[in-house]
Enzyme design. Structure first.
Site, PDB file in Angstrom:
ATOM      1  N   GLU A  93       0.814  -1.182   0.040  1.00  0.00           N
ATOM      2  CA  GLU A  93      -0.021  -0.067   0.003  1.00  0.00           C
ATOM      3  C   GLU A  93       0.796   1.251  -0.101  1.00  0.00           C
ATOM      4  OE1 GLU A  93      -4.112  -1.636   1.936  1.00  0.00           O
ATOM      5  OE2 GLU A  93      -2.910  -0.915   3.307  1.00  0.00           O
ATOM      6  N   CYS A 106       3.449   8.568   1.614  1.00  0.00           N
ATOM      7  CA  CYS A 106       4.134   7.283   2.351  1.00  0.00           C
ATOM      8  C   CYS A 106       4.458   6.179   1.610  1.00  0.00           C
ATOM      9  CB  CYS A 106       3.077   7.207   3.510  1.00  0.00           C
ATOM     10  SG  CYS A 106       3.531   5.942   4.599  1.00  0.00           S
ATOM     11  N   CYS A 113       6.409  -7.396   7.278  1.00  0.00           N
ATOM     12  CA  CYS A 113       7.635  -6.967   8.035  1.00  0.00           C
ATOM     13  C   CYS A 113       7.727  -7.776   9.033  1.00  0.00           C
ATOM     14  CB  CYS A 113       7.294  -5.717   8.605  1.00  0.00           C
ATOM     15  SG  CYS A 113       8.629  -5.013   9.673  1.00  0.00           S
ATOM     16  N   CYS A 117       6.320  -5.910  15.572  1.00  0.00           N
ATOM     17  CA  CYS A 117       5.622  -4.882  16.577  1.00  0.00           C
ATOM     18  C   CYS A 117       4.277  -5.259  16.836  1.00  0.00           C
ATOM     19  CB  CYS A 117       5.992  -3.540  16.161  1.00  0.00           C
ATOM     20  SG  CYS A 117       7.659  -2.881  15.839  1.00  0.00           S
ATOM     21  N   CYS A 120       1.110  -3.410  15.236  1.00  0.00           N
ATOM     22  CA  CYS A 120       1.189  -2.984  14.006  1.00  0.00           C
ATOM     23  C   CYS A 120       0.690  -4.017  13.209  1.00  0.00           C
ATOM     24  CB  CYS A 120       2.507  -2.580  13.704  1.00  0.00           C
ATOM     25  SG  CYS A 120       2.985  -2.459  11.867  1.00  0.00           S
ATOM     26  N   GLY A 170       6.349  -2.138   6.227  1.00  0.00           N
ATOM     27  CA  GLY A 170       8.131  -2.681   6.141  1.00  0.00           C
ATOM     28  C   GLY A 170       8.814  -1.790   6.867  1.00  0.00           C
ATOM     29  N   GLU A 171      10.163  -2.491   7.168  1.00  0.00           N
ATOM     30  CA  GLU A 171      11.181  -1.992   7.773  1.00  0.00           C
ATOM     31  C   GLU A 171      12.204  -1.463   6.820  1.00  0.00           C
ATOM     32  OE1 GLU A 171      12.497  -0.557  10.784  1.00  0.00           O
ATOM     33  OE2 GLU A 171      14.093  -0.182   9.395  1.00  0.00           O
ATOM     34  N   SER A 224      11.203   4.917  15.712  1.00  0.00           N
ATOM     35  CA  SER A 224      10.084   4.404  16.543  1.00  0.00           C
ATOM     36  C   SER A 224      10.573   3.998  17.726  1.00  0.00           C
ATOM     37  CB  SER A 224       9.215   3.350  15.468  1.00  0.00           C
ATOM     38  OG  SER A 224       8.977   3.960  14.376  1.00  0.00           O
ATOM     39  N   LEU A 225      10.012   4.831  18.751  1.00  0.00           N
ATOM     40  CA  LEU A 225      10.707   4.456  20.051  1.00  0.00           C
ATOM     41  C   LEU A 225       9.613   3.539  20.923  1.00  0.00           C
ATOM     42  CD1 LEU A 225      13.268   5.234  21.490  1.00  0.00           C
ATOM     43  CD2 LEU A 225      12.456   7.357  22.172  1.00  0.00           C
ATOM     44  N   HIS A 226       8.657   4.301  21.009  1.00  0.00           N
ATOM     45  CA  HIS A 226       7.439   3.517  21.762  1.00  0.00           C
ATOM     46  C   HIS A 226       7.543   3.174  23.209  1.00  0.00           C
ATOM     47  CE1 HIS A 226       5.959   3.681  17.710  1.00  0.00           C
ATOM     48  NE2 HIS A 226       6.797   2.782  17.291  1.00  0.00           N
ATOM     49  N   CYS A 344      -1.524   5.247  10.039  1.00  0.00           N
ATOM     50  CA  CYS A 344      -0.269   4.543  10.718  1.00  0.00           C
ATOM     51  C   CYS A 344      -0.628   3.100  11.020  1.00  0.00           C
ATOM     52  CB  CYS A 344       0.355   5.334  11.730  1.00  0.00           C
ATOM     53  SG  CYS A 344       1.080   6.817  11.173  1.00  0.00           S
TER      54      CYS A 344
HETATM   55  N1  SAH Z   1       8.921   0.044  10.071  1.00  0.00           N
HETATM   56  C1  SAH Z   1       9.032   1.475  10.373  1.00  0.00           C
HETATM   57  C2  SAH Z   1       8.204   2.389   9.151  1.00  0.00           C
HETATM   58  C3  SAH Z   1       6.561   1.847   9.349  1.00  0.00           C
HETATM   59  S1  SAH Z   1       5.694   1.984  10.578  1.00  0.00           S
HETATM   60  C4  SAH Z   1       9.112   1.824  11.548  1.00  0.00           C
HETATM   61  O1  SAH Z   1       8.684   1.188  12.486  1.00  0.00           O
HETATM   62  O2  SAH Z   1       9.444   3.011  11.864  1.00  0.00           O
HETATM   63  C5  SAH Z   1       5.294   3.766  10.608  1.00  0.00           C
HETATM   64  C6  SAH Z   1       5.029   4.164  11.945  1.00  0.00           C
HETATM   65  O3  SAH Z   1       3.933   3.907  12.468  1.00  0.00           O
HETATM   66  C7  SAH Z   1       5.941   3.739  13.072  1.00  0.00           C
HETATM   67  O4  SAH Z   1       6.410   4.955  13.972  1.00  0.00           O
HETATM   68  C8  SAH Z   1       4.961   2.472  13.710  1.00  0.00           C
HETATM   69  O5  SAH Z   1       5.524   2.322  14.858  1.00  0.00           O
HETATM   70  C9  SAH Z   1       3.960   3.394  13.822  1.00  0.00           C
HETATM   71  N2  SAH Z   1       2.696   2.458  13.945  1.00  0.00           N
HETATM   72  C10 SAH Z   1       2.678   1.050  13.719  1.00  0.00           C
HETATM   73  N3  SAH Z   1       1.418   0.356  13.867  1.00  0.00           N
HETATM   74  C11 SAH Z   1       0.853   1.491  14.384  1.00  0.00           C
HETATM   75  C12 SAH Z   1      -0.535   1.568  14.895  1.00  0.00           C
HETATM   76  N4  SAH Z   1      -1.301   0.362  14.831  1.00  0.00           N
HETATM   77  N5  SAH Z   1      -0.962   2.858  15.430  1.00  0.00           N
HETATM   78  C13 SAH Z   1      -0.133   3.838  15.349  1.00  0.00           C
HETATM   79  N6  SAH Z   1       1.206   3.776  14.926  1.00  0.00           N
HETATM   80  C14 SAH Z   1       1.529   2.607  14.412  1.00  0.00           C
HETATM   81 FE1  SF4 Z   2       7.379  -3.387  11.011  1.00  0.00          FE
HETATM   82 FE2  SF4 Z   2       7.323  -0.740  11.515  1.00  0.00          FE
HETATM   83 FE3  SF4 Z   2       5.133  -2.343  11.621  1.00  0.00          FE
HETATM   84 FE4  SF4 Z   2       7.380  -2.505  13.438  1.00  0.00          FE
HETATM   85  S1  SF4 Z   2       6.015  -0.845  13.227  1.00  0.00           S
HETATM   86  S2  SF4 Z   2       6.040  -4.376  12.398  1.00  0.00           S
HETATM   87  S3  SF4 Z   2       8.910  -2.241  12.204  1.00  0.00           S
HETATM   88  S4  SF4 Z   2       6.160  -1.762   9.899  1.00  0.00           S
END
Ligand code: SAH
Ligand code: SF4
Length: 379
Positions: A93, A106, A113, A117, A120, A170-171, A224-226, A344
């Site tokens: 996408e 984007c 991926c 996480c 996600c 993806g990463e 992406s710290l979280h 996101c």
């Molecule tokens: N893989 C990379 C880039 C893609 S994800 C990464 O993880 O940074 C893009 C952003 O969306 C990241 O910050 C990710 O943590 C966040 N994200 C993933 N799932 C999400 C969700 N369900 N709600 C809000 N943000 C989310």
């Molecule tokens: Fe992959 Fe980014 Fe989603 Fe984590 S947040 S699973 S690194 S796409």
């Protein structure tokens, strides 16, 4: 068709080498690149700036192929999402987000991926494969020129897409070479001519590759710290078990020496009762005290089966205040395109999951990785 190369797979140097194989000088490669990536041409006959003999060779040995559009959705807020076919049952996408002062695309870097996480939806599908350069830059090529053709308000030659974020499926740093080649095209004046500040790569924290990016092509960086500590981050972002926060902070400081922006953006997905306490905010300030940064809080976007809740608006406000009081600029990401699942973490595409991660999650046997049940609100 198998011997026919896809010219979208070449970065600027690759195109020079390809043209040299026909005895053509580098300036011819630049003209060809200009036709393809600056003007959006795909018909070699129309590239009259090139000699007829070269056009004839290209017609025999080359083509311009981008992923076919399977579906095209438009959100009530103007966000647009394309589902693109990348073969063998995989689809990815791409999301276009128009705002008043910028128009952002984007882009996805992988089908699925492997980082997995727990909040996600892309991660929940497992990993199928890396995208090739043509599939990555093809997302920009297709959308830029399709939008240019259909939006009457753009004057000739005016770019529609002003910013790119590598934040789709993806990463990106786990597909380093292809992503860097595609970004070289994004930055090239004979292609899309975007400045390094307007191309942002978001990573879950692949430390050695952040260091390589600093050396090879420093663009704006989002991390992406979280979570503010390893115990929690190990669960939310399993990659943290390999590259813990101390290492990540060092690589961020190192990156800042060459970054086109004088800060790193830390993304932080707000998960109710998991990572949104006052203590978490205070720990974040301590963790990042040596890194020039901004925080971008992302309200968690739910997806089917996610079993997680977004923090309340009150909580996000309080969290923002603590970070701001600690001297760190903090913004809350406005959710865009949620009615078309384009926000996101909602990008699913369709992925032939070769790792069968989705199945393992459903069975609660997510071997070696994180159990979804651990990712409930009582972590
Ligand atoms: N893989 C990379 C880039 C893609 S994800 C990464 O993880 O940074 C893009 C952003 O969306 C990241 O910050 C990710 O943590 C966040 N994200 C993933 N799932 C999400 C969700 N369900 N709600 C809000 N943000 C989310
Ligand atoms: Fe992959 Fe980014 Fe989603 Fe984590 S947040 S699973 S690194 S796409």
């Amino acid at each position: 068709m198998t011997n026919v190369v896809n010219l979208l797979d070449f970065d600027p140097t690759g195109l020079v080498e390809y043209c040299a194989s026909f005895g053509e000088k580098p300036f011819r490669a630049r003209q060809l690149q200009h036709c393809i990536h600056h003007r959006g041409m795909s018909n070699f006959d129309a590239m009259t700036i090139l000699a007829k003999s070269l056009r004839d060779k290209l017609k025999t040995y080359a083509s311009i192929r981008y992923p076919a559009v399977l579906k095209d959705y438009t959100s009530a807020d103007g966000t647009r999402k394309w589902l693109l076919d990348v073969g063998e049952g995989n689809a990815i996408e791409t999301v276009y987000i128009p705002e008043q002062r910028r128009r952002t695309l984007c882009i996805s870097s992988q089908a699925g991926c492997a980082v997995n996480c727990c909040f996600c939806s892309t991660g929940k599908q497992g990993f199928s494969r890396n995208l090739v350069v043509g599939e990555i830059i093809g997302q920009l090529w297709m959308t830029e020129f399709a939008l240019r053709a259909t939006h009457g308000r753009f004057s000739a030659g005016e770019r529609v897409i002003t910013n790119v974020v590598m934040m789709g499926m993806g990463e990106p740093l786990l597909n380093f070479d292809a992503v860097v080649s595609a970004m070289r095209l994004m930055l090239d004046d004979h292609a899309y001519g975007l400045s390094r500040r307007r191309v942002t790569l978001s990573t879950s924290g692949v430390v050695p590759m952040i260091n390589r990016l600093a050396d090879e092509l420093p663009v704006a960086l989002a991390v992406s710290l979280h979570a503010p500590n390893n115990a929690l981050r190990d669960k939310l972002v399993p990659l943290n078990q390999k590259h813990p926060l101390e290492e990540l902070m060092v690589s961020c400081s190192r990156y800042l020496r060459v970054s086109p922006r004088d800060f790193i953006t830390f993304e932080y997905c707000m998960l109710d009762g998991i990572n949104d306490s006052d203590k978490c905010a205070q720990q974040l300030l301590e963790l990042t005290s040596d890194v020039s940064c901004k925080f971008n809080l992302i309200p968690f976007n739910p997806f089917p089966g996610s079993r997680l809740l977004c923090s309340s608006a009150e909580r996000i406000k309080r969290f923002t205040h603590i970070l701001m009081d600690g001297g760190v600029t903090t913004t809350v990401r406005r959710t865009r395109g949620s009615d078309i699942d384009a926000a996101c973490g909602q990008l699913v595409g369709e992925v032939r999951d070769r790792t069968r991660a989705a199945e393992r999650v459903q069975q609660g046997t997510n071997a070696g990785l994180i159990l979804t049940s651990k990712c409930s609100n009582n972590i």
